[in-house]
Motif scaffolding. Structure first.
Motif, PDB file in Angstrom:
ATOM      1  N   SER A   1       0.864  -1.178   0.000  1.00 53.88           N
ATOM      2  CA  SER A   1       0.000   0.000   0.000  1.00 53.88           C
ATOM      3  C   SER A   1       0.903   1.230   0.000  1.00 53.88           C
ATOM      4  O   SER A   1       2.131   1.111   0.032  1.00 53.88           O
ATOM      5  CB  SER A   1      -0.897  -0.005   1.238  1.00 53.88           C
ATOM      6  OG  SER A   1      -0.096   0.105   2.397  1.00 53.88           O
TER       7      SER A   1
ATOM      8  N   LYS B   1       1.362   3.212   2.383  1.00 57.39           N
ATOM      9  CA  LYS B   1       2.042   3.299   3.681  1.00 57.39           C
ATOM     10  C   LYS B   1       2.995   2.141   3.937  1.00 57.39           C
ATOM     11  O   LYS B   1       3.967   2.260   4.683  1.00 57.39           O
ATOM     12  CB  LYS B   1       0.988   3.308   4.805  1.00 57.39           C
ATOM     13  CG  LYS B   1       0.319   4.624   5.007  1.00 57.39           C
ATOM     14  CD  LYS B   1       1.211   5.511   5.844  1.00 57.39           C
ATOM     15  CE  LYS B   1       0.566   6.872   6.062  1.00 57.39           C
ATOM     16  NZ  LYS B   1       1.560   7.800   6.622  1.00 57.39           N
ATOM     17  N   PHE B   2       2.664   1.007   3.382  1.00 53.37           N
ATOM     18  CA  PHE B   2       3.426  -0.197   3.714  1.00 53.37           C
ATOM     19  C   PHE B   2       3.869  -0.910   2.424  1.00 53.37           C
ATOM     20  O   PHE B   2       3.053  -1.530   1.744  1.00 53.37           O
ATOM     21  CB  PHE B   2       2.570  -1.133   4.576  1.00 53.37           C
ATOM     22  CG  PHE B   2       3.352  -2.235   5.235  1.00 53.37           C
ATOM     23  CD1 PHE B   2       4.583  -1.986   5.837  1.00 53.37           C
ATOM     24  CD2 PHE B   2       2.857  -3.526   5.269  1.00 53.37           C
ATOM     25  CE1 PHE B   2       5.294  -3.003   6.457  1.00 53.37           C
ATOM     26  CE2 PHE B   2       3.562  -4.547   5.891  1.00 53.37           C
ATOM     27  CZ  PHE B   2       4.782  -4.273   6.483  1.00 53.37           C
TER      28      PHE B   2
ATOM     29  N   LEU C   1       7.705   0.531   6.267  1.00 49.44           N
ATOM     30  CA  LEU C   1       6.553   1.275   6.768  1.00 49.44           C
ATOM     31  C   LEU C   1       6.874   2.771   6.751  1.00 49.44           C
ATOM     32  O   LEU C   1       7.920   3.195   7.251  1.00 49.44           O
ATOM     33  CB  LEU C   1       6.250   0.810   8.203  1.00 49.44           C
ATOM     34  CG  LEU C   1       5.006   1.367   8.860  1.00 49.44           C
ATOM     35  CD1 LEU C   1       3.750   0.908   8.115  1.00 49.44           C
ATOM     36  CD2 LEU C   1       4.939   0.923  10.315  1.00 49.44           C
ATOM     37  N   ASP C   2       6.003   3.538   6.120  1.00 49.19           N
ATOM     38  CA  ASP C   2       6.201   4.982   6.071  1.00 49.19           C
ATOM     39  C   ASP C   2       5.724   5.582   7.397  1.00 49.19           C
ATOM     40  O   ASP C   2       4.533   5.537   7.718  1.00 49.19           O
ATOM     41  CB  ASP C   2       5.395   5.559   4.901  1.00 49.19           C
ATOM     42  CG  ASP C   2       5.702   7.036   4.687  1.00 49.19           C
ATOM     43  OD1 ASP C   2       6.310   7.641   5.596  1.00 49.19           O
ATOM     44  OD2 ASP C   2       5.352   7.555   3.628  1.00 49.19           O
TER      45      ASP C   2
END
Lengths: 334, 215
Positions: free
Chosen positions: B49, B51-52, B93-94
């Motif tokens: 995603s 974010k990840f 992970l952001d």
């Protein structure tokens, strides 16, 4: 997102804890039985001279295992394990702790055949030269060169060999005295022998243990000595040896059997023709034992029991005015 | 570093001093471990995603160990090569701060400016584990043959042993340019195969990296 963050941070410690599962249990223990078994088994599978020395290692185990007992002191255990290793009759076999070192003492199989002070006083005189590891001078009316080589320190080089051999280039012969030379660096052997051959010469064979069976060895590989590209000595050479001539000293003596211009004189050497290999016991003591065999040109390993001289001469301790071995060498070179 | 594809090549050198005191016998050794590696990772779009980011791929790693332990007599210097083909997975992970925030630590008030930050965990599992090590008696005889060889009597074993490594990276990007700093905790553990004189080693390292011109 916080959940994912926590998962990422948690995975690493879990993985690191896998180390315990991945790795085997630490062998460290002071248990006498465990240490005895470890040492006996290491020798059983890797020592190279059981058959040559006709050693019944199983019988040795039975004898020494019976000497173990619960609560025995470190000193007692050392005596049992060291005693067991002494049965191998090999000074390349030692048990080493911080309070004792076991050894066989092969030089005591024969009489003492060397008296250094007598040579210095009656043959060399005080003005003898010291070139690296070599002590040397003219003897017998300057007709013969005498070179004392007391150990193989690994420092033999072209400079000291060139000087020694150039100094005695016009002599009738050279005496290399390797009596009581307990060995050392193998590299010195070939540096010295390369000065006494005129062509590439096969001197012996060597093989190494490659499995647990008594006869699990590699193929016998040839050992060659090639002539040094520089100063060489081409006249007759007498090499003096005795029971104290061991390891690299014995390797050198073995090689002379293939070199026609070198005569081996004195007493049978001590042997020590196996490369010693080191390891550590579960209780922290270290050990070493032979893992190779040096073979003669007919591929016999019998010289581990000592390289026999071509001319056997013993020192007479009833007459301390002369060295009978050296006198016989001088006679041979006249 | 790329969101779609991540290529990494490099070298590392670790030097360790070790001591062991057991039964009043002290031994010490020095282990020098240089290594070369090349890695390729590709984004798994279906499970990633914004974010990840999850990537998978592999890494080739050649690690050498030079071990010096004077107590081991003729075996005082030992060395081996451990070549490994890893299967790798990496999750990034952001954890960026998207807007400026006013914060307080004890009595101190401060403003935390927006910043790009990433937390990543990479796991490598050995698929083809191999080793180039001493033979049966852990020693060679070449110097007895007047023909000294560096890897005397060494044996190459493939599909033998096990290796696993991981790294936890925290990357802090500059607000002014494309550069970044990265702090990593790196763990590498391996054991050779067979039943004889197995070699086992684990390394734990704290790594500080400067990253230039990141995408």
């Amino acid at each position: 997102m916080m959940m994912k963050k926590h998962i990422i941070l948690a995975v690493l410690p879990i993985l690191i804890s896998c180390e315990k599962v991945l790795f085997e249990e630490d062998l460290a223990t002071t248990d006498p039985k465990a240490n005895f078994e470890y040492l006996w088994n290491e020798c059983n599978e890797k020592y190279s001279y059981f058959e040559v020395k006709q050693i019944d290692w199983d019988a040795v185990k039975t004898e020494y295992e019976a000497k173990l007992f619960e609560g025995m002191t470190q000193d007692s255990l050392f005596n049992v394990l060291g005693g067991m290793l002494t049965e191998l009759r090999d000074d390349h076999v030692n048990l080493i702790s911080n309070f004792n070192v076991s050894f066989f003492g092969v030089e005591f199989l024969g009489q003492d055949n060397f008296y250094g002070r007598l040579i210095e006083e009656n043959y060399l005189n005080r003005d003898y030269y010291i070139s690296g590891p070599f002590g040397h001078n003219f003897i017998s009316n300057d007709e013969i060169g005498y070179v004392r080589f007391a150990s193989f320190p690994g420092t033999v080089d072209d400079t000291n060999l060139d000087f020694v051999l150039d100094r005695y280039k016009d002599t009738k012969g050279l005496i290399l005295d390797l009596r009581e030379n307990g060995g050392g660096a193998v590299s010195d052997i070939f540096k010295i022998l390369s000065r006494f051959v005129e062509e590439k010469t096969l001197t012996n064979y060597s093989r190494i243990k490659n499995g647990p069976g008594r006869n699990d060895f590699s193929e016998a590989e040839p050992v060659y000595v090639s002539p040094h590209n520089g100063i060489r000595y081409t006249n007759k050479v007498i090499m003096l040896v005795d029971r104290g001539t061991y390891s690299a000293g014995s390797f050198t003596a073995l090689a002379t059997k293939a070199l026609p211009n070198i005569i081996l004189m004195g007493d049978t050497t001590g042997g020590g023709l196996g490369l010693p290999n080191g390891g550590q016991l579960p209780n922290g003591w270290t050990y070493r034992f032979s893992i190779t065999q040096a073979l003669t040109l007919d591929k016999s390993a019998e010289f581990e029991n000592g390289v026999p001289p071509d001319i056997r001469v013993l020192f007479d301790w009833n007459d301390l005015t002369k060295d009978e071995v050296l006198e016989r060498a001088i006679l041979e070179l006249q | 570093m790329d969101k779609e594809r991540e290529t990494e090549r490099g070298s590392a050198l670790s030097i360790g001093f070790f001591g062991n005191n057991f039964n009043d016998h002290f031994s010490q050794s020095i282990v020098i471990s240089p290594s070369l590696y090349y890695s390729e990772l590709y984004k798994l779009k279906k499970i990633s995603s914004e974010k990840f980011n999850i990537k998978a791929g592999g890494m080739i790693n050649l690690t050498a160990n030079v071990r010096i332990n004077p107590d081991l007599n003729n075996n005082a210097v030992g060395y081996e090569l451990i070549p490994t083909l890893f299967g790798s997975a990496k999750g990034t992970l952001d954890v960026s701060r998207k807007v400026d925030k006013d914060k307080k630590f004890l009595f101190f008030r401060y403003r935390a400016l927006k910043r790009t930050k990433k937390l990543a965990l990479r796991l490598n599992v050995g698929l083809i584990n191999s080793s180039y090590r001493n033979g049966y008696v852990y020693s060679g005889q070449s110097f007895l043959l007047n023909d000294s060889r560096l890897f005397d009597g060494y044996e190459f074993k493939v599909f033998s042993g096990f290796r696993m490594s991981s790294s936890l990276d925290y990357t802090l990007h500059s607000r002014k340019n494309k550069n970044a700093v990265q702090i990593s905790y790196v763990w590498d553990a391996y054991k050779t195969g067979g039943n004889l004189d197995k070699f086992e080693m684990a390394q734990h390292a704290l790594r500080f990296t400067l990253l230039f011109n990141t995408k």
